[in-house]
Structure formats: structure tokens, C-alpha cells
Design a protein around this motif. Structure first.
Motif, short mmCIF file in Angstrom:
data_model
loop_
_atom_site.label_atom_id
_atom_site.label_comp_id
_atom_site.label_asym_id
_atom_site.label_seq_id
_atom_site.Cartn_x
_atom_site.Cartn_y
_atom_site.Cartn_z
N PRO A 172 0.83 -1.20 0.00
CA PRO A 172 0.00 0.00 0.00
C PRO A 172 0.87 1.26 0.00
O PRO A 172 1.87 1.34 0.71
N GLU B 163 -6.40 5.77 6.67
CA GLU B 163 -6.87 4.86 5.63
C GLU B 163 -5.78 3.85 5.25
O GLU B 163 -6.07 2.70 4.95
N ASN C 199 -5.23 1.54 8.83
CA ASN C 199 -6.34 0.73 9.35
C ASN C 199 -6.39 -0.70 8.81
O ASN C 199 -6.56 -1.62 9.61
N PRO C 200 -6.24 -0.94 7.51
CA PRO C 200 -6.27 -2.33 7.05
C PRO C 200 -5.18 -3.19 7.70
O PRO C 200 -5.42 -4.34 8.06
N ALA C 201 -4.01 -2.63 7.88
CA ALA C 201 -2.92 -3.38 8.52
C ALA C 201 -3.24 -3.64 9.98
O ALA C 201 -2.96 -4.73 10.50
N HIS D 193 -6.26 -3.96 11.32
CA HIS D 193 -7.31 -4.98 11.38
C HIS D 193 -6.72 -6.37 11.07
O HIS D 193 -7.09 -7.34 11.71
N ALA D 194 -5.82 -6.44 10.11
CA ALA D 194 -5.20 -7.72 9.75
C ALA D 194 -4.40 -8.25 10.93
O ALA D 194 -4.44 -9.44 11.23
#
Length: 130
Positions: free
Chosen positions: A52, A115, A118-120, A122-123
Motif C-alpha cells: 500500500p 486509511e 487501518n487495514p494493517a 485490522h489484519a
């Protein structure tokens, strides 16, 4: 006398640069101080990985009154190229900003960081639960 001999040798620019550095030495981490080393390291580095990546570009050219149109166009092109390094990239234009969107549009920068992070986050939490 020394000044005359330096000027006569045609090395006035070298002498002036030496004096300026002695009077006001650059910070050891100044971004231009290590440009050649950075360029060499980049040339030797492997391809950019598919991670990302968010590139935030100011929509207003910084110091447009003192910058050639060609330089402004090249900067825009370079920003697009930077964003194309990763297939997971996002290019955000800070419409009200020039070179420092973190100062003129901090909310936009904070949102972009959240942004991206956050995905990292949550993972990582999901991995911990498994």
C-alpha cells in the motif's frame, strides 16, 4: 592577498562554498547533503514491492511565481510516476495546498494515514485472534 589569489585561480565559487559551510555548516541530515548517496542506493535497490502506498500531492504549485512552467509540469509527472510504483497505490490531491499539505490540509493527511494504516491494524488483530 589570499582573496586575490583565490579569485585569480578561478576557484572563487569553491572558496565561497567553503566559507559558507564554515560559518553556517549544514545540518548533517539536510536533504540535499546526501543526494548522491541516496541516488546510488536507489539505483541499486530492488524493484518497489506491491505494498500500500499513498502519495499526497499539493494541487497548487509551490512558488508558482518563481517556478518555470516546465518544472511544475515535471513535478506533476513525477508525482504520478511515484504513485504508479505500486499496484496498491492511491494518489490524493490536496486541492488547497502547495508543497506542504500537512500544514494547510492536516485533516486530509490524517485521513490518508488512517486509511493506509487501518487495514494493517485490522489484519494484525485478526491474525492475533486466529
Amino acid at each position: 592577498m589570499l582573496a586575490r589569489s583565490v579569485l585569480a585561480s578561478g576557484r572563487a565559487a569553491d572558496a565561497l562554498a567553503f566559507l559558507v559551510e564554515r560559518i553556517a555548516p549544514p545540518h548533517p541530515n539536510a536533504e540535499t547533503r546526501h543526494a548522491e548517496t541516496s541516488a546510488s542506493e536507489l539505483q541499486a535497490a530492488p524493484a518497489f514491492p506491491p505494498v500500500p502506498l499513498t502519495v499526497i500531492t499539493g494541487g497548487k504549485p509551490a512558488m508558482a511565481w518563481a517556478t518555470a512552467d516546465k518544472a511544475i509540469a515535471l513535478r506533476a509527472e513525477h508525482q504520478k510516476e511515484l504513485a504508479s510504483l505500486s499496484p496498491l497505490s492511491k494518489h490524493v490531491v490536496a486541492a488547497r495546498s502547495g508543497h506542504f499539505p500537512q500544514f494547510t490540509e492536516p485533516e486530509l493527511v490524517i485521513d490518508a494515514v488512517r486509511e493506509a494504516v487501518n487495514p494493517a491494524m485490522h489484519a494484525t488483530r485478526e491474525d492475533a485472534r486466529a
